[in-house]
Design a protein around this motif. Sequence first.
Motif, PDB file in Angstrom:
ATOM      1  N   GLY A 219       0.810  -1.215   0.000  1.00 25.40           N
ATOM      2  CA  GLY A 219       0.000   0.000   0.000  1.00 25.40           C
ATOM      3  C   GLY A 219       0.841   1.262   0.000  1.00 25.40           C
ATOM      4  O   GLY A 219       0.308   2.372  -0.014  1.00 25.40           O
TER       5      GLY A 219
ATOM      6  N   HIS B 144      -2.796   0.524  -5.880  1.00 26.70           N
ATOM      7  CA  HIS B 144      -2.391  -0.489  -4.906  1.00 26.70           C
ATOM      8  C   HIS B 144      -0.922  -0.809  -5.114  1.00 26.70           C
ATOM      9  O   HIS B 144      -0.327  -0.468  -6.141  1.00 26.70           O
ATOM     10  CB  HIS B 144      -3.243  -1.758  -5.050  1.00 26.70           C
TER      11      HIS B 144
ATOM     12  N   SER C 235     -10.151   0.735  -5.000  1.00 29.77           N
ATOM     13  CA  SER C 235      -9.383   0.648  -3.756  1.00 29.77           C
ATOM     14  C   SER C 235      -9.424   1.977  -3.018  1.00 29.77           C
ATOM     15  O   SER C 235      -9.598   3.031  -3.629  1.00 29.77           O
ATOM     16  CB  SER C 235      -7.925   0.267  -4.028  1.00 29.77           C
TER      17      SER C 235
ATOM     18  N   SER D 125      -3.806   0.726  -0.162  1.00 30.27           N
ATOM     19  CA  SER D 125      -4.305  -0.645  -0.339  1.00 30.27           C
ATOM     20  C   SER D 125      -3.233  -1.554  -0.924  1.00 30.27           C
ATOM     21  O   SER D 125      -2.469  -1.157  -1.798  1.00 30.27           O
ATOM     22  CB  SER D 125      -5.517  -0.661  -1.273  1.00 30.27           C
TER      23      SER D 125
ATOM     24  N   CYS E 288      -6.538  -4.314  -5.141  1.00 32.84           N
ATOM     25  CA  CYS E 288      -7.810  -3.719  -5.553  1.00 32.84           C
ATOM     26  C   CYS E 288      -8.900  -4.746  -5.300  1.00 32.84           C
ATOM     27  O   CYS E 288      -8.669  -5.948  -5.422  1.00 32.84           O
ATOM     28  CB  CYS E 288      -7.773  -3.347  -7.029  1.00 32.84           C
TER      29      CYS E 288
END
Length: 195
Positions: A52, A71, A88, A92, A95
Amino acid sequence: QSCFEGSFSSEGGPCTPCNAGSESLDNKTDCKACLPGRTSRSAGRCLPCASGKHSPNSGQSSCLVCGEGNHSAEGASECSICSAGSSSVAQSAVCTLCTAGKHAASVGASKCDACAAGNYSEEGAEECSLCDAGKTSGNQAISCLLCSPGKHAPDKGQPSCMNCAAGQSSGSGASACQSCFEGSFSSEGGPCTPC
């Protein structure tokens, strides 16, 4: 005596901590910049960015957060954009596919949008699909329902089924109403009944 991890010394000199964004060489004679995807905040080892997050350049002291619609895996040098049909939130690791009844038409979506009445979608949809004539659906539908007897939906994507006029009726899932047979009648939306 060897310098501690995250420090170095030139020949005969004292051990000196490496700057943030770098780590000491194996032989502790100098420091090297952390590679993209890795950082160090203070003297020590370069560690991979958490999922992330990312670090696009060498020698960075902190990782940057991946924004909404993006992501990254652990140790990423850049964020990857979410494909259409997924979304997302910020920071993150992956996704998430849109749930059935929702869609994301473009890449990099921060959220999936609900399908409107008269439409439906399956999981991971980029677009909502229109219900066939003779069927309808409410908002955020995962499938379409047949119009009940006495009702019809003449076009694709109808948000609701319409009553057949008096003197007409229909079976289940009708796209059009039929006139009652000779010697019978119906009220609006009702079945044909013999006189």
